[in-house]
Design an enzyme around this catalytic site. Structure first.
Site, PDB file in Angstrom:
ATOM      1  N   HIS A 193       0.840  -1.205   0.000  1.00 61.77           N
ATOM      2  CA  HIS A 193       0.000   0.000   0.000  1.00 61.77           C
ATOM      3  C   HIS A 193       0.870   1.248   0.000  1.00 61.77           C
ATOM      4  O   HIS A 193       1.717   1.419   0.868  1.00 61.77           O
ATOM      5  CB  HIS A 193      -0.904   0.028   1.231  1.00 61.77           C
ATOM      6  N   TYR A 203      -9.068   5.136   8.063  1.00 63.36           N
ATOM      7  CA  TYR A 203      -9.213   5.432   9.490  1.00 63.36           C
ATOM      8  C   TYR A 203     -10.227   6.560   9.598  1.00 63.36           C
ATOM      9  O   TYR A 203     -10.010   7.627   9.010  1.00 63.36           O
ATOM     10  CB  TYR A 203      -7.888   5.912  10.090  1.00 63.36           C
ATOM     11  N   PRO A 247      -3.867  -0.185  19.080  1.00 64.11           N
ATOM     12  CA  PRO A 247      -3.616  -0.614  17.698  1.00 64.11           C
ATOM     13  C   PRO A 247      -3.785   0.483  16.643  1.00 64.11           C
ATOM     14  O   PRO A 247      -3.531   0.229  15.460  1.00 64.11           O
ATOM     15  CB  PRO A 247      -4.647  -1.734  17.479  1.00 64.11           C
ATOM     16  N   LYS A 250       1.263  -0.508  15.242  1.00 68.78           N
ATOM     17  CA  LYS A 250       2.683  -0.585  15.600  1.00 68.78           C
ATOM     18  C   LYS A 250       3.097  -1.802  16.432  1.00 68.78           C
ATOM     19  O   LYS A 250       4.286  -2.094  16.560  1.00 68.78           O
ATOM     20  CB  LYS A 250       3.083   0.678  16.399  1.00 68.78           C
ATOM     21  N   TYR A 285       4.103   6.208  10.303  1.00 67.46           N
ATOM     22  CA  TYR A 285       3.219   5.117   9.892  1.00 67.46           C
ATOM     23  C   TYR A 285       3.986   4.036   9.127  1.00 67.46           C
ATOM     24  O   TYR A 285       3.780   2.843   9.341  1.00 67.46           O
ATOM     25  CB  TYR A 285       2.065   5.661   9.042  1.00 67.46           C
TER      26      TYR A 285
HETATM   27  P1  RFL Z   1       2.089 -12.414  21.299  1.00 66.53           P
HETATM   28  O1  RFL Z   1       1.610 -12.421  19.893  1.00 66.53           O
HETATM   29  O2  RFL Z   1       1.100 -12.109  22.362  1.00 66.53           O
HETATM   30  O3  RFL Z   1       2.757 -13.839  21.574  1.00 66.53           O
HETATM   31  C1  RFL Z   1       3.151 -14.219  22.862  1.00 66.53           C
HETATM   32  C2  RFL Z   1       3.107 -15.735  22.945  1.00 66.53           C
HETATM   33  O4  RFL Z   1       3.549 -16.150  24.228  1.00 66.53           O
HETATM   34  C3  RFL Z   1       2.687 -17.171  24.704  1.00 66.53           C
HETATM   35  N1  RFL Z   1       2.748 -17.165  26.186  1.00 66.53           N
HETATM   36  C4  RFL Z   1       3.395 -18.098  26.912  1.00 66.53           C
HETATM   37  N2  RFL Z   1       4.073 -19.191  26.546  1.00 66.53           N
HETATM   38  C5  RFL Z   1       4.612 -19.947  27.532  1.00 66.53           C
HETATM   39  N3  RFL Z   1       4.477 -19.666  28.866  1.00 66.53           N
HETATM   40  C6  RFL Z   1       3.797 -18.567  29.265  1.00 66.53           C
HETATM   41  N4  RFL Z   1       3.686 -18.267  30.577  1.00 66.53           N
HETATM   42  C7  RFL Z   1       3.226 -17.723  28.261  1.00 66.53           C
HETATM   43  N5  RFL Z   1       2.496 -16.584  28.296  1.00 66.53           N
HETATM   44  C8  RFL Z   1       2.222 -16.258  27.028  1.00 66.53           C
HETATM   45  C9  RFL Z   1       1.327 -16.802  24.148  1.00 66.53           C
HETATM   46  O5  RFL Z   1       0.464 -17.914  24.081  1.00 66.53           O
HETATM   47  C10 RFL Z   1       1.699 -16.281  22.770  1.00 66.53           C
HETATM   48  O6  RFL Z   1       1.690 -17.280  21.785  1.00 66.53           O
HETATM   49  O7  RFL Z   1       3.307 -11.413  21.504  1.00 66.53           O
HETATM   50  P2  RFL Z   1       4.479 -10.976  20.513  1.00 66.53           P
HETATM   51  O8  RFL Z   1       5.106 -12.189  19.882  1.00 66.53           O
HETATM   52  O9  RFL Z   1       5.275 -10.011  21.268  1.00 66.53           O
HETATM   53  O10 RFL Z   1       3.728 -10.210  19.292  1.00 66.53           O
HETATM   54  C11 RFL Z   1       3.088  -8.981  19.520  1.00 66.53           C
HETATM   55  C12 RFL Z   1       1.895  -8.832  18.566  1.00 66.53           C
HETATM   56  O11 RFL Z   1       1.092  -9.995  18.650  1.00 66.53           O
HETATM   57  C13 RFL Z   1       1.054  -7.584  18.867  1.00 66.53           C
HETATM   58  O12 RFL Z   1       1.880  -6.493  19.193  1.00 66.53           O
HETATM   59  C14 RFL Z   1       0.171  -7.181  17.657  1.00 66.53           C
HETATM   60  O13 RFL Z   1      -0.790  -8.148  17.381  1.00 66.53           O
HETATM   61  C15 RFL Z   1      -0.508  -5.834  17.909  1.00 66.53           C
HETATM   62  N6  RFL Z   1      -1.424  -5.434  16.819  1.00 66.53           N
HETATM   63  C16 RFL Z   1      -0.952  -4.861  15.668  1.00 66.53           C
HETATM   64  N7  RFL Z   1       0.366  -4.703  15.471  1.00 66.53           N
HETATM   65  C17 RFL Z   1       0.849  -4.193  14.289  1.00 66.53           C
HETATM   66  O14 RFL Z   1       2.067  -4.058  14.154  1.00 66.53           O
HETATM   67  N8  RFL Z   1       0.017  -3.840  13.246  1.00 66.53           N
HETATM   68  C18 RFL Z   1      -1.328  -3.971  13.357  1.00 66.53           C
HETATM   69  O15 RFL Z   1      -2.031  -3.701  12.387  1.00 66.53           O
HETATM   70  C19 RFL Z   1      -1.866  -4.458  14.605  1.00 66.53           C
HETATM   71  N9  RFL Z   1      -3.176  -4.623  14.760  1.00 66.53           N
HETATM   72  C20 RFL Z   1      -2.791  -5.616  16.961  1.00 66.53           C
HETATM   73  C21 RFL Z   1      -3.661  -5.190  15.901  1.00 66.53           C
HETATM   74  C22 RFL Z   1      -3.339  -6.233  18.093  1.00 66.53           C
HETATM   75  C23 RFL Z   1      -4.687  -6.390  18.189  1.00 66.53           C
HETATM   76  N10 RFL Z   1      -5.154  -7.046  19.361  1.00 66.53           N
HETATM   77  C24 RFL Z   1      -6.036  -8.138  19.341  1.00 66.53           C
HETATM   78  C25 RFL Z   1      -4.475  -6.795  20.597  1.00 66.53           C
HETATM   79  C26 RFL Z   1      -5.020  -5.346  15.999  1.00 66.53           C
HETATM   80  C27 RFL Z   1      -5.544  -5.925  17.146  1.00 66.53           C
HETATM   81  C28 RFL Z   1      -7.031  -6.034  17.218  1.00 66.53           C
HETATM   82  C1  PHB Z   2      -5.923  -4.669  10.944  1.00 60.55           C
HETATM   83  O1  PHB Z   2      -6.041  -4.861   9.726  1.00 60.55           O
HETATM   84  O2  PHB Z   2      -6.244  -5.547  11.767  1.00 60.55           O
HETATM   85  C2  PHB Z   2      -5.422  -3.369  11.442  1.00 60.55           C
HETATM   86  C3  PHB Z   2      -5.012  -2.416  10.532  1.00 60.55           C
HETATM   87  C4  PHB Z   2      -4.546  -1.195  10.980  1.00 60.55           C
HETATM   88  C5  PHB Z   2      -4.504  -0.941  12.341  1.00 60.55           C
HETATM   89  C6  PHB Z   2      -4.897  -1.903  13.244  1.00 60.55           C
HETATM   90  C7  PHB Z   2      -5.365  -3.130  12.797  1.00 60.55           C
HETATM   91  O3  PHB Z   2      -4.081   0.272  12.768  1.00 60.55           O
END
Ligand code: RFL
Ligand code: PHB
Length: 412
Positions: free
Chosen positions: A94, A223, A315, A319, A407
């Protein structure tokens, strides 16, 4: 002791009664999410051995619908360790992003303002799947469904991780422990009291998100700021859309039928965009509370925090995953120098180096959250300033450039 298995530098032995495996590795990693898997992959291609302990099943980890927008630094990092093929084939590049407010939509030209930088839309689920495949293909050891993972002896040269699996207690001795175990993990909780300072902001709203097999609202993300609340139109594939609407932090997801969701989404979008929304059944619906959080420092003895284990962003700026990958980049550099030449300076400076970039992303995510959401004083001074900021931003090349360089991702 009975020797049961020798895998490169990984040695597994059973205790005298044949129970409880003892293993040795160089880096013990807690968490098989994107941060843990990527760290293990980078270490592997640099000749460093690791073991991952994951609490959940692989199916569960791959079922979590999360991030969708990847910075160039992230995709470049994956390519460098042979995990970029599918992203290059299937990811959507994008060159722009849209802000909707006051009934209109303004496109911000990412590529033009940042000298050709772009973001890639590709689900975190798919990144995780690609990493699992790469780790499996290279013989990586990922032990899932582990319980009671506990770090030990963190201030010695021989830290360890114990865990329970199928009712038996096992132990892994290692040189370093990387806690990539997310916000609720055990890594951060293992810091002794007083050794960690935390900074936190909890927002009074959350995002209700759905995934549906419908054509996305637009070819780029939208957004939206609206008097009824924030809205985001995103996507995963040509016929897979991801939408979010701002709701109360304690909203009851069950109170949201698909019909109610689509209706609310359309009410918050400019009319011409709403008219083009293809509706369909949701295949996932969930609530995400919004929080900013940073723990300092990111290490204690030989324990290092990376990813959501050390910090959380709302989110809005997309980031979280990108920050997790930047942490892993810095941490792996420190470990590679240590094992390559005995140079400990990269590990000693890891926390400071990573935190400098983390705080910039925290600032950006907080700022974008405050810019785009309906705030408590929406009909007072706060609302007026927010509208003025949106108008200033979309009318000023300088302001748009500042948004865009954040971004697409600040340099590592
Ligand atoms: P994770 O993905 O939470 O993985 C951690 C893993 O550790 C395990 N765990 C354990 N394992 C063993 N023993 C324990 N005691 C444990 N405790 C936990 C868990 O089961 C899991 O598998 O962390 P990690 O690897 O640091 O990754 C971080 C990302 O997942 C997170 O920052 C992103 O998903 C945030 N996020 C977004 N980030 C972006 O860069 N771009 C986006 O567009 C974006 N959109 C989002 C998001 C997060 C969202 N939610 C649901 C919070 C959109 C949403 C809706
Ligand atoms: C997503 O596609 O899940 C998404 C995209 C942009 C954001 C957060 C989540 O800022």
């Amino acid at each position: 002791m009975r020797l049961t298995c020798l895998v490169r530098r990984k040695i597994m032995v059973r205790d005298e009664r044949g129970r409880g495996v003892q293993m040795k590795t160089q880096v013990g990693i807690i968490g098989g999410g994107p941060a843990g898997l990527l760290l293990s992959q980078i270490l592997h291609v640099n000749g460093i051995d690791s073991v991952i302990l994951e609490r959940q099943t692989r199916e569960y980890v791959l079922g979590r619908i999360r991030a969708g927008v990847l910075e160039q630094g992230l995709t470049d990092t994956l390519r460098r360790v042979d995990v970029g093929d599918r992203i290059d084939r299937e990811g959507q590049v994008h060159g722009g992003v849209n802000l909707a407010f006051g009934g209109r939509m303004v496109r911000i030209d990412l590529e033009g303002l940042t000298g050709g930088k772009t973001v890639t839309v590709y689900g975190q689920t798919e990144v995780t799947r690609d990493l699992y495949e790469a780790r499996d293909a290279m013989g990586g050891v990922i032990i899932d469904e582990t319980e009671d993972v506990t770090p030990h002896d963190l201030t010695t040269d021989t830290p360890a991780l114990s865990y329970r699996k199928d009712g038996e207690v096992h132990r892994i001795e290692c040189d370093f422990v990387a806690a990539c175990d997310g916000f609720h993990g055990v890594g951060r909780q293992s810091f002794p009291s007083g050794s960690l300072k935390t900074y936190e902001k909890v927002y009074p709203f959350g995002w209700l998100g759905i995934l549906s097999r419908t054509k996305p609202a637009n070819h780029e993300l939208i957004y939206g700021n609206h008097e009824r609340g924030f809205v985001l139109c995103s996507m995963r594939e040509e016929r897979l859309s991801r939408y979010y609407v701002q709701v109360a932090a304690d909203e009851d997801v069950d109170a949201w039928s698909d019909e109610r969701f689509w209706d609310e989404l359309c009410r918050r979008l400019p009319e011409d965009v709403a008219a083009g929304i293809e509706q369909g059944p949701s295949i996932e619906k969930s609530l995400t509370p919004l929080r900013s959080f940073v723990a300092e420092p990111l290490n204690y003895g030989r324990l290092f925090l990376a990813g959501d284990a050390g910090h959380i962003v709302p989110p809005t700026g997309a980031k979280g995953l990108n920050l997790a990958v930047a942490d892993v980049h810095y941490l792996s550099e420190g470990l590679i120098s240590y094992y390559g030449s005995g140079d400990e300076s990269g590990l000693r400076s890891y926390s400071k180096r990573a935190l400098r970039r983390i705080w910039k992303a925290e600032r950006f995510s907080w700022w974008m959250t405050m810019l785009m959401h309906k705030l408590a004083d929406d009909d007072g001074f706060g609302g007026k300033v927010q509208r003025a900021e949106l108008e200033y931003l979309t009318g000023s090349q300088a302001a748009m450039t500042a948004l865009e360089e954040n971004y697409v991702g600040l340099p590592y």
